[in-house]
Design a protein around this motif. Structure first.
Motif, PDB file in Angstrom:
ATOM      1  N   UNK A  73     -49.459  -4.203  -0.254  1.00 28.43           N
ATOM      2  CA  UNK A  73     -48.252  -4.344  -1.073  1.00 28.43           C
ATOM      3  C   UNK A  73     -47.059  -3.819  -0.278  1.00 28.43           C
ATOM      4  N   UNK A  74     -46.099  -4.682  -0.062  1.00 28.81           N
ATOM      5  CA  UNK A  74     -44.949  -4.321   0.765  1.00 28.81           C
ATOM      6  C   UNK A  74     -44.151  -3.206   0.097  1.00 28.81           C
ATOM      7  N   UNK A  75     -44.285  -1.994   0.629  1.00 27.15           N
ATOM      8  CA  UNK A  75     -43.563  -0.848   0.080  1.00 27.15           C
ATOM      9  C   UNK A  75     -42.145  -0.743   0.633  1.00 27.15           C
ATOM     10  N   UNK A  76     -41.853  -1.470   1.706  1.00 23.42           N
ATOM     11  CA  UNK A  76     -40.516  -1.455   2.320  1.00 23.42           C
ATOM     12  C   UNK A  76     -40.059  -0.042   2.656  1.00 23.42           C
ATOM     13  N   UNK A  77     -40.982   0.827   3.022  1.00 20.58           N
ATOM     14  CA  UNK A  77     -40.601   2.193   3.380  1.00 20.58           C
ATOM     15  C   UNK A  77     -39.641   2.203   4.570  1.00 20.58           C
ATOM     16  N   UNK A  88     -35.716   3.176   4.396  1.00 23.48           N
ATOM     17  CA  UNK A  88     -35.246   4.320   5.184  1.00 23.48           C
ATOM     18  C   UNK A  88     -34.078   3.903   6.075  1.00 23.48           C
ATOM     19  N   UNK A  89     -34.176   2.719   6.664  1.00 23.56           N
ATOM     20  CA  UNK A  89     -33.059   2.232   7.492  1.00 23.56           C
ATOM     21  C   UNK A  89     -31.796   2.091   6.655  1.00 23.56           C
ATOM     22  N   UNK A  90     -31.911   1.489   5.460  1.00 28.31           N
ATOM     23  CA  UNK A  90     -30.737   1.336   4.596  1.00 28.31           C
ATOM     24  C   UNK A  90     -30.148   2.692   4.228  1.00 28.31           C
ATOM     25  N   UNK A  91     -31.010   3.645   3.945  1.00 26.87           N
ATOM     26  CA  UNK A  91     -30.556   4.970   3.525  1.00 26.87           C
ATOM     27  C   UNK A  91     -29.768   5.659   4.626  1.00 26.87           C
ATOM     28  N   UNK A  92     -30.245   5.541   5.867  1.00 21.30           N
ATOM     29  CA  UNK A  92     -29.607   6.232   6.985  1.00 21.30           C
ATOM     30  C   UNK A  92     -28.481   5.431   7.632  1.00 21.30           C
ATOM     31  N   UNK A  93     -28.342   4.152   7.295  1.00 20.79           N
ATOM     32  CA  UNK A  93     -27.328   3.314   7.942  1.00 20.79           C
ATOM     33  C   UNK A  93     -26.555   2.509   6.896  1.00 20.79           C
ATOM     34  N   UNK A  94     -26.140   3.158   5.837  1.00 24.00           N
ATOM     35  CA  UNK A  94     -25.468   2.454   4.746  1.00 24.00           C
ATOM     36  C   UNK A  94     -24.182   1.766   5.202  1.00 24.00           C
ATOM     37  N   UNK A  95     -23.541   2.305   6.245  1.00 24.87           N
ATOM     38  CA  UNK A  95     -22.287   1.710   6.712  1.00 24.87           C
ATOM     39  C   UNK A  95     -22.496   0.359   7.389  1.00 24.87           C
ATOM     40  N   UNK A  96     -23.739   0.055   7.763  1.00 16.44           N
ATOM     41  CA  UNK A  96     -24.023  -1.207   8.449  1.00 16.44           C
ATOM     42  C   UNK A  96     -24.492  -2.305   7.497  1.00 16.44           C
ATOM     43  N   UNK A  97     -24.637  -1.999   6.207  1.00 13.60           N
ATOM     44  CA  UNK A  97     -25.127  -2.983   5.252  1.00 13.60           C
ATOM     45  C   UNK A  97     -24.032  -3.972   4.891  1.00 13.60           C
ATOM     46  N   UNK A  98     -24.436  -5.204   4.593  1.00 15.18           N
ATOM     47  CA  UNK A  98     -23.476  -6.256   4.251  1.00 15.18           C
ATOM     48  C   UNK A  98     -22.970  -6.026   2.830  1.00 15.18           C
ATOM     49  N   UNK A  99     -21.662  -5.865   2.633  1.00 20.37           N
ATOM     50  CA  UNK A  99     -21.121  -5.638   1.277  1.00 20.37           C
ATOM     51  C   UNK A  99     -21.455  -6.810   0.354  1.00 20.37           C
ATOM     52  N   UNK A 100     -21.826  -6.490  -0.871  1.00 17.01           N
ATOM     53  CA  UNK A 100     -22.110  -7.529  -1.857  1.00 17.01           C
ATOM     54  C   UNK A 100     -23.538  -8.031  -1.852  1.00 17.01           C
ATOM     55  N   UNK A 101     -24.283  -7.757  -0.809  1.00 20.80           N
ATOM     56  CA  UNK A 101     -25.678  -8.211  -0.746  1.00 20.80           C
ATOM     57  C   UNK A 101     -26.583  -7.125  -1.314  1.00 20.80           C
ATOM     58  N   UNK A 102     -27.476  -7.529  -2.230  1.00 19.53           N
ATOM     59  CA  UNK A 102     -28.337  -6.524  -2.851  1.00 19.53           C
ATOM     60  C   UNK A 102     -29.309  -5.951  -1.829  1.00 19.53           C
ATOM     61  N   UNK A 103     -29.377  -4.644  -1.822  1.00 19.83           N
ATOM     62  CA  UNK A 103     -30.237  -3.961  -0.864  1.00 19.83           C
ATOM     63  C   UNK A 103     -31.643  -3.811  -1.429  1.00 19.83           C
ATOM     64  N   UNK A 104     -32.569  -3.477  -0.551  1.00 18.57           N
ATOM     65  CA  UNK A 104     -33.930  -3.182  -0.994  1.00 18.57           C
ATOM     66  C   UNK A 104     -33.955  -1.913  -1.849  1.00 18.57           C
ATOM     67  N   UNK A 105     -33.087  -0.973  -1.519  1.00  9.87           N
ATOM     68  CA  UNK A 105     -32.989   0.238  -2.340  1.00  9.87           C
ATOM     69  C   UNK A 105     -32.679  -0.139  -3.787  1.00  9.87           C
ATOM     70  N   UNK A 106     -31.741  -1.064  -3.966  1.00  8.44           N
ATOM     71  CA  UNK A 106     -31.376  -1.492  -5.318  1.00  8.44           C
ATOM     72  C   UNK A 106     -32.512  -2.274  -5.966  1.00  8.44           C
ATOM     73  N   UNK A 107     -33.167  -3.121  -5.201  1.00 10.71           N
ATOM     74  CA  UNK A 107     -34.268  -3.923  -5.743  1.00 10.71           C
ATOM     75  C   UNK A 107     -35.386  -3.039  -6.274  1.00 10.71           C
TER      76      UNK A 107
END
Length: 649
Positions: free
Chosen positions: A246-250, A254-273
């Motif tokens: 089962x894809x836990x996306x750990x 973790x990448x999203x958490x530590x690099x939030x400034x690099x995420x595309x604005x408006x696109x739902x993140x795995x953290x949100x999912x």
């Protein structure tokens, strides 16, 4: 039941099983009568009959298989578990578990005989019912060494376990029930999963005594420790299997958490999912419950012995298969992948959920390196494919270690020789990056590959030795056969050059980059790497269209990154100080010009009708156009064009 099979009138069937009870018939005849009249409608009456403990001890074990294949039979199965001979019933339950996969295969066989009953009870539902029986049965057995029964049960359950949400919830219940109930049952946070747990929810006062009870009941401390160690090993095996399937996306989270400034604005993140979707919430909840039980079973802190056992011993894949010869708890091994998954959950939940979890006292070098080396020491590609969850866990651990400044346990000592040499011994950084980039290549999940690539870049930049970095870049670009990794190396080189321009000068106060020192602040890096980044491509002049694409396809990622690097260097005067004298002319002659002419030749051939159909060609044609545009951006193509006109003539 099958539509073409005759149905027995429920009233007639109920009368038959009531009237034929022993001593009217013998046990074997009565079992035959029950089987002939068994249906969902007779189950309440059968359950009443089974309240006769003496009768159920005689026949209960022989009804397990047929009842497990009949919907709504849970009450009858629970009665058999409470009143039947526990030793005989356990054997039948384990046999029924082993036949689960065979049942599914039979039900899917279109050529099966018409007399075969369809499997109308889903495998998961059977599994849950049978595990509910096992919880009750193990509490009923009174023997000096209950761990012997437990070992066989856990081995069978693990080998028949399918890592679905419901089956895993049933396993969690089983571990909780058999571990001594050291804490209240743990509901999955925001979870809708609710599987039957008759051992906890039923009436234990209805349990019949063990007819073969021994004088002692297994409460000896060493025996209790043995049972807990078996359950701990089992729980870790389940954790490893569940997180691999089962894809836990750990790693991605973790990448999203530590690099939030690099995420595309408006696109739902795995953290949100994972916060919003019920099925994903349940994944986190199931793992959290497993880890809580593991903590209750004694693995509640990180220790050097725990880490040494993981890295120092051979990889343990199925410890439950070797427990028959275990003389005590120390002889029961823990699964390597399960232990790594546990560490990953510790650091993941500490970072993402701000949970109070143990954290590993290791650094990337040598601790995390030792874990990677252990898992990938033999057949790395096969290991990564087979143990994808363990490898994702390793990437998540690495991201946490880097984010917390735990790169190397060894203080940096500058080299006395500042010149990179191929004769230098391979550094730990280079060896580590080699293993990590294998995960970036072969992991089946794109998000894990991306996270591994990001982590590799972070660890590369954390290497305190510029000379070592240069050796790593040269080795990767020269010897790696994968264009995507060679392209990463060029990206890292560009980032090192940019970082060197930001570093305060080694002396004085001037901010002019020409005054800076270091491998990447001056021309040394480019001078060392230019022939592997921009090799001689004059042989392309001999290629036809098909031959060009045979070359271009496997190398497109590297070629595009190389041309991007060229645009970066030569489109701004800011970087002139990192380019050796006359390098532009020599690179232009051996790389830019032959590449431009080869692309121009192919474009002209296509314009005149050359056949370029085939799988993936649309993508390659698009990438070729990008390459063309980037070369044109350099503004150095007038002589290329002139040469191209001559070739066309």
């Amino acid at each position: 039941m099958a539509a073409d099979l005759p149905r027995v009138d429920p009233d007639v069937a109920i009368a038959a099983i009531r009237d034929a009870r022993p001593p009217v018939t013998d046990r074997f005849t009565y079992l035959t009568i029950i089987e002939a009249n068994l249906s969902r409608e007779v189950l309440p009456a059968l359950n009443e009959i089974l309240q006769d403990a003496e009768l159920t001890q005689e026949i209960g074990w022989d009804l397990v298989f047929n009842l497990a294949n009949l919907p709504d039979s849970e009450a009858c199965l629970e009665t058999i578990a409470r009143l039947g001979n526990p030793r005989e019933v356990i054997l039948k339950v384990l046999e029924a578990l082993e036949l689960l996969d065979a049942d599914v295969a039979q039900s899917e066989d279109e050529d099966a005989p018409a007399t075969v009953l369809p499997q109308v009870v889903p495998k998961d539902k059977k599994f849950i019912a049978l595990l509910g029986m096992l919880s009750i049965l193990h509490h009923r057995i009174k023997t000096k060494y209950p761990s012997r029964f437990l070992a066989q049960t856990l081995r069978t359950v693990f080998h028949t376990y399918a890592p679905t949400q419901e089956a895993t919830a049933a396993v969690v219940n089983l571990i909780h029930n058999l571990s001594g109930r050291r804490r209240p049952a743990l509901p999955s946070r925001k979870s809708s999963i609710n599987v039957a747990n008759p051992d906890q929810d039923g009436d234990a006062l209805k349990n019949a005594p063990d007819p073969e009870a021994e004088g002692k009941d297994g409460t000896d401390p060493s025996e209790v420790a043995m049972q807990h160690k078996l359950l701990l090993s089992f729980a870790l095996c389940i954790l490893e299997t569940y997180t691999s399937s089962n894809d836990m996306a750990w790693a991605a989270r973790m990448y999203e958490f530590y690099n939030s400034e690099k995420l595309v604005p408006g696109r739902r993140t795995l953290m949100a999912a994972f916060r919003e979707e019920q099925s994903l919430l349940e994944r986190d909840g199931i793992v959290g419950r497993l880890v809580a039980l593991i903590k209750d079973l004694g693995l509640d802190s990180y220790s050097q012995k725990f880490f040494a056992d993981i890295t120092g011993n051979a990889i343990v894949k199925d410890p439950l298969s070797t427990t028959d010869d275990a003389a005590g708890p120390d002889d029961v091994a823990l699964p390597t992948g399960g232990c790594i998954s546990l560490i990953a959950y510790w650091v993941f939940s500490a970072a993402i959920f701000d949970a109070d979890q143990p954290t590993p006292e290791i650094n990337v070098l040598p601790g995390h390196f030792a874990l990677l080396e252990k898992i990938l020491e033999d057949d790395p590609q096969g290991q990564i494919q087979q143990f994808s969850g363990t490898c994702e866990a390793l990437v998540a651990i690495g991201l946490w270690l880097h984010a917390n400044g735990r790169t190397s346990a060894t203080p940096y000592e500058p080299e006395t020789n500042s010149t990179a040499s191929e004769d230098e011994p391979t550094s730990e950084f280079m060896q580590y990056l080699h293993l990590l980039t294998l995960v970036a290549l072969y992991h089946p999940r794109l998000q894990v590959r991306n996270a591994a690539t990001v982590l590799a870049g972070q660890i590369f930049h954390a290497d305190p030795s510029e000379e070592d970095k240069l050796r790593i870049l040269y080795d990767l670009i020269e010897n790696c056969t994968f264009a995507s990794l060679k392209a990463c190396a060029i990206t890292w080189l560009r980032e090192e050059i940019i970082d060197a321009s930001k570093t305060p000068p080694s002396s004085g106060t001037a901010m002019d980059t020409t005054n800076r020192s270091g491998v990447f602040a001056g021309p040394q890096a480019f001078d060392t790497l230019q022939y592997v980044i921009f090799p001689d491509l004059n042989h392309l002049s001999e290629f036809g269209v098909d031959e060009f694409f045979e070359f271009f396809g496997p190398n497109v990622a590297f070629l595009l990154q190389a041309i991007n690097f060229a645009v970066f260097l030569w489109s701004s005067a800011k970087w002139r100080n990192v380019i050796p004298a006359n390098a532009e002319a020599t690179v232009q002659e051996r790389w830019f010009r032959p590449l431009w002419l080869a692309v121009d030749k192919v474009k002209m051939a296509i314009k005149h009708g050359a056949d370029v159909e085939g799988e993936g060609m649309e993508y390659l044609l698009g990438e070729m156009d990008v390459l063309w545009e980037r070369i044109m951006r350099l503004g150095k193509t007038e002589e290329f064009k002139a040469a191209g006109e001559i070739d066309r003539a």
